[in-house]
Design a protein around this motif. Structure first.
Motif, mmCIF file in Angstrom:
data_model
loop_
_atom_site.group_PDB
_atom_site.id
_atom_site.type_symbol
_atom_site.label_atom_id
_atom_site.label_comp_id
_atom_site.label_asym_id
_atom_site.label_seq_id
_atom_site.Cartn_x
_atom_site.Cartn_y
_atom_site.Cartn_z
ATOM 1 N N ILE A 123 -8.754 7.296 -1.994
ATOM 2 C CA ILE A 123 -8.105 6.781 -3.193
ATOM 3 C C ILE A 123 -6.631 6.591 -2.859
ATOM 4 O O ILE A 123 -5.973 7.520 -2.378
ATOM 5 C CB ILE A 123 -8.257 7.753 -4.383
ATOM 6 N N VAL A 124 -6.117 5.378 -3.091
ATOM 7 C CA VAL A 124 -4.729 5.074 -2.743
ATOM 8 C C VAL A 124 -4.027 4.415 -3.935
ATOM 9 O O VAL A 124 -4.670 3.822 -4.808
ATOM 10 C CB VAL A 124 -4.629 4.144 -1.513
ATOM 11 N N ARG A 125 -2.721 4.504 -3.932
ATOM 12 C CA ARG A 125 -1.903 3.827 -4.944
ATOM 13 C C ARG A 125 -1.316 2.557 -4.335
ATOM 14 O O ARG A 125 -0.810 2.585 -3.206
ATOM 15 C CB ARG A 125 -0.800 4.751 -5.441
ATOM 16 N N LEU A 126 -1.428 1.462 -5.063
ATOM 17 C CA LEU A 126 -0.854 0.198 -4.626
ATOM 18 C C LEU A 126 0.318 -0.162 -5.532
ATOM 19 O O LEU A 126 0.194 -0.094 -6.759
ATOM 20 C CB LEU A 126 -1.895 -0.926 -4.682
ATOM 21 N N HIS A 127 1.433 -0.538 -4.951
ATOM 22 C CA HIS A 127 2.614 -0.942 -5.705
ATOM 23 C C HIS A 127 2.643 -2.466 -5.809
ATOM 24 O O HIS A 127 2.466 -3.171 -4.801
ATOM 25 C CB HIS A 127 3.873 -0.412 -5.034
ATOM 26 N N LEU A 128 2.849 -2.980 -7.014
ATOM 27 C CA LEU A 128 2.733 -4.409 -7.282
ATOM 28 C C LEU A 128 4.084 -5.048 -7.593
ATOM 29 O O LEU A 128 4.994 -4.391 -8.087
ATOM 30 C CB LEU A 128 1.791 -4.635 -8.468
ATOM 31 N N GLU A 129 4.163 -6.343 -7.312
ATOM 32 C CA GLU A 129 5.331 -7.147 -7.668
ATOM 33 C C GLU A 129 4.850 -8.382 -8.424
ATOM 34 O O GLU A 129 3.746 -8.887 -8.187
ATOM 35 C CB GLU A 129 6.095 -7.581 -6.413
ATOM 36 N N LEU A 163 -2.885 6.035 -14.094
ATOM 37 C CA LEU A 163 -2.668 6.954 -15.211
ATOM 38 C C LEU A 163 -1.290 7.608 -15.174
ATOM 39 O O LEU A 163 -0.774 8.021 -16.209
ATOM 40 C CB LEU A 163 -3.764 8.020 -15.241
ATOM 41 N N ASP A 164 -0.690 7.699 -13.998
ATOM 42 C CA ASP A 164 0.677 8.231 -13.925
ATOM 43 C C ASP A 164 1.627 7.359 -14.739
ATOM 44 O O ASP A 164 2.481 7.860 -15.481
ATOM 45 C CB ASP A 164 1.154 8.289 -12.470
ATOM 46 N N VAL A 165 1.486 6.048 -14.606
ATOM 47 C CA VAL A 165 2.327 5.103 -15.351
ATOM 48 C C VAL A 165 2.047 5.201 -16.851
ATOM 49 O O VAL A 165 2.947 5.048 -17.680
ATOM 50 C CB VAL A 165 2.086 3.663 -14.850
ATOM 51 N N ALA A 166 0.788 5.500 -17.201
ATOM 52 C CA ALA A 166 0.393 5.598 -18.607
ATOM 53 C C ALA A 166 0.825 6.905 -19.259
ATOM 54 O O ALA A 166 0.582 7.103 -20.454
ATOM 55 C CB ALA A 166 -1.118 5.439 -18.726
ATOM 56 N N GLY A 167 1.460 7.777 -18.502
ATOM 57 C CA GLY A 167 1.973 9.018 -19.078
ATOM 58 C C GLY A 167 1.169 10.262 -18.748
ATOM 59 O O GLY A 167 1.487 11.362 -19.215
ATOM 60 N N TYR A 168 0.146 10.106 -17.915
ATOM 61 C CA TYR A 168 -0.678 11.261 -17.525
ATOM 62 C C TYR A 168 -0.406 11.579 -16.055
ATOM 63 O O TYR A 168 -1.276 11.465 -15.198
ATOM 64 C CB TYR A 168 -2.157 10.946 -17.742
ATOM 65 N N ASP A 169 0.819 11.981 -15.787
ATOM 66 C CA ASP A 169 1.256 12.134 -14.405
ATOM 67 C C ASP A 169 1.275 13.577 -13.923
ATOM 68 O O ASP A 169 1.794 13.869 -12.841
ATOM 69 C CB ASP A 169 2.649 11.523 -14.225
ATOM 70 N N GLN A 170 0.701 14.480 -14.702
ATOM 71 C CA GLN A 170 0.709 15.891 -14.332
ATOM 72 C C GLN A 170 -0.685 16.343 -13.891
ATOM 73 O O GLN A 170 -1.690 15.960 -14.480
ATOM 74 C CB GLN A 170 1.150 16.753 -15.519
ATOM 75 N N ARG A 171 -0.723 17.162 -12.833
ATOM 76 C CA ARG A 171 -1.975 17.776 -12.384
ATOM 77 C C ARG A 171 -1.814 19.290 -12.479
ATOM 78 O O ARG A 171 -0.714 19.812 -12.339
ATOM 79 C CB ARG A 171 -2.312 17.372 -10.951
ATOM 80 N N ARG A 172 -2.896 19.979 -12.697
ATOM 81 C CA ARG A 172 -2.842 21.432 -12.867
ATOM 82 C C ARG A 172 -3.835 22.112 -11.924
ATOM 83 O O ARG A 172 -4.967 21.663 -11.762
ATOM 84 C CB ARG A 172 -3.194 21.818 -14.303
ATOM 85 N N THR A 173 -3.393 23.197 -11.315
ATOM 86 C CA THR A 173 -4.299 24.065 -10.567
ATOM 87 C C THR A 173 -4.572 25.344 -11.338
ATOM 88 O O THR A 173 -5.502 26.087 -11.028
ATOM 89 C CB THR A 173 -3.714 24.418 -9.189
ATOM 90 N N VAL A 192 -1.225 0.235 -9.343
ATOM 91 C CA VAL A 192 -2.620 0.505 -9.702
ATOM 92 C C VAL A 192 -3.151 1.535 -8.712
ATOM 93 O O VAL A 192 -2.556 1.779 -7.658
ATOM 94 C CB VAL A 192 -3.506 -0.759 -9.657
ATOM 95 N N VAL A 193 -4.288 2.127 -9.072
ATOM 96 C CA VAL A 193 -4.963 3.074 -8.178
ATOM 97 C C VAL A 193 -6.279 2.443 -7.747
ATOM 98 O O VAL A 193 -7.034 1.930 -8.571
ATOM 99 C CB VAL A 193 -5.204 4.418 -8.885
ATOM 100 N N VAL A 194 -6.541 2.477 -6.452
ATOM 101 C CA VAL A 194 -7.751 1.869 -5.909
ATOM 102 C C VAL A 194 -8.627 2.943 -5.283
ATOM 103 O O VAL A 194 -8.171 3.740 -4.457
ATOM 104 C CB VAL A 194 -7.412 0.793 -4.861
ATOM 105 N N LYS A 195 -9.887 2.965 -5.716
ATOM 106 C CA LYS A 195 -10.882 3.843 -5.099
ATOM 107 C C LYS A 195 -11.672 2.991 -4.119
ATOM 108 O O LYS A 195 -12.433 2.098 -4.513
ATOM 109 C CB LYS A 195 -11.791 4.445 -6.163
ATOM 110 N N VAL A 221 0.852 -1.190 0.000
ATOM 111 C CA VAL A 221 0.000 0.000 0.000
ATOM 112 C C VAL A 221 0.888 1.240 0.000
ATOM 113 O O VAL A 221 1.759 1.397 0.865
ATOM 114 C CB VAL A 221 -0.934 0.019 1.225
ATOM 115 N N GLY A 222 0.681 2.088 -0.987
ATOM 116 C CA GLY A 222 1.474 3.303 -1.109
ATOM 117 C C GLY A 222 0.762 4.514 -0.534
ATOM 118 O O GLY A 222 -0.021 4.411 0.413
ATOM 119 N N ALA A 223 1.020 5.654 -1.132
ATOM 120 C CA ALA A 223 0.499 6.916 -0.610
ATOM 121 C C ALA A 223 -0.998 7.081 -0.879
ATOM 122 O O ALA A 223 -1.524 6.591 -1.883
ATOM 123 C CB ALA A 223 1.255 8.080 -1.237
ATOM 124 N N LYS A 224 -1.662 7.751 0.056
ATOM 125 C CA LYS A 224 -3.046 8.136 -0.169
ATOM 126 C C LYS A 224 -3.065 9.286 -1.181
ATOM 127 O O LYS A 224 -2.356 10.293 -1.004
ATOM 128 C CB LYS A 224 -3.707 8.582 1.131
#
Length: 321
Positions: free
Chosen positions: A34-40, A115-125, A47-50, A20-23
């Motif tokens: 919503i949290v990120r899970l790191h896999l082996e 989506l970060d892994v898929a190349g959409y890793d930027q957020r904008r304010t 993956v991202v889990v809601k 279990v990674g960061a919230k």
């Protein structure tokens, strides 16, 4: 993390273990996270889990803690789960792939592509012109893809501020009796559109994930996806990233861009001139509809500005003709 949830993720991804990674964020009113899970042991590093867990007592920042509000949220997560299980888009309006979903008791779990892994890793304010156009392009392709579709299993009328689902906020409106009285007529005009599509329903800037260059986006958060006029998404998005002066100066050109993209995306048998005419006429109605909601929900909101009030006056004048 519950063992059954852990097992679901491992099976869905073909992974041997997870961490279990960061919230990423807490869900609205404390309805989960919503949290990120790191896999082996598989080809997906994460993956991202809601994870939705209905609270015994919700904590709404605006104080709207009612049974109706709770029922609406429960339904929204059911709709989102159905969306990810049953609907798909293409590369022109990218969304995360759903890998698994489950619902049991007061908990729901949706396992999504990261989506970060898929190349959409930027957020904008805040966004520049090219980034606004990337989001409008996404919306245009999304609306074209689902033009004329029946929103089966979704909200019959999309958006989280739809009048029928927000009677409490309408009742709470103060200071604009004319708009309050016209709320049903405005909703009726939008619902009477001949050209309908599936709308995202919460297409604010925060729900778009950007590529590194900012020229491409993917969208998340489909709790309020459903039927309706595409202008509802467009006005909500523009209002989420531009202040009143920017709206006055930039909206006309940005609307032209949206319709140019929509024209390229719709099928050849669509009467695009009629579609554009109808939806352009609905722009002010859609904007006023959201303005009506804000006046009841949070009357001090920054989006209640002179631009919104001007459009509202235009709509009320048209309704009298």
């Amino acid at each position: 993390m519950k063992p059954e949830h852990r097992d679901l993720v491992l099976r869905a991804c073909g992974a041997s273990s997870l961490r279990v990674g960061a919230k990423i964020q807490t869900l609205w009113s404390g309805y989960g996270e919503i949290v990120r899970l790191h896999l082996e042991g598989c080809d997906r590093p994460s993956v991202v889990v809601k994870h939705v867990k209905f609270p015994e007592e919700a904590e709404h920042p605006g104080g709207w803690n009612t049974d109706r509000s709770h029922a609406r949220k429960v339904r929204s997560y059911q709709v989102e789960t159905h969306w990810y299980r049953s609907y798909s888009t293409d590369g022109s309006c990218r969304t995360p792939v759903c890998l698994a979903a489950c619902s049991q008791g007061d908990e729901m779990l949706i396992v999504l592509e990261d989506l970060d892994v898929a190349g959409y890793d930027q957020r904008r304010t805040s966004v520049k012109d090219g980034e606004i156009k990337a989001c409008l392009r996404w919306l245009a392709h999304f609306h074209a893809l689902f033009l004329g579709a029946t929103p089966e299993g979704l909200w019959p009328v999309g958006t989280y501020w739809h009048l029928e689902t927000r009677p409490d906020e309408l009742e709470a409106m103060r200071g604009d009796a004319e708009l309050k009285a016209a709320a049903g007529d405005i909703d009726g005009k939008l619902d009477a559109c001949l050209f309908k599509t599936v709308v995202h329903g919460d297409a604010k800037l925060a729900n778009f994930c950007f590529s590194r260059s900012g020229g491409d986006v993917a969208a998340v958060d489909f709790q309020y996806v459903g039927g309706g006029c595409g202008m509802k998404d467009v006005v909500y998005f523009l209002g989420s990233c531009m202040e009143e002066r920017e709206c006055e100066e930039r909206v006309p050109a940005l609307l032209d861009y949206y319709f140019a993209e929509l024209k390229q995306s719709v099928k050849n048998d669509v009467d695009f001139l009629a579609l554009e005419k109808e939806w352009r006429e609905m722009f002010a109605f859609a904007w006023t509809d959201f303005h009506r909601f804000l006046l009841g929900w949070m009357p001090g909101h920054w989006k209640i500005n002179r631009y919104s009030k001007r459009l509202t006056k235009e709509v009320l004048r048209k309704l009298k003709l």
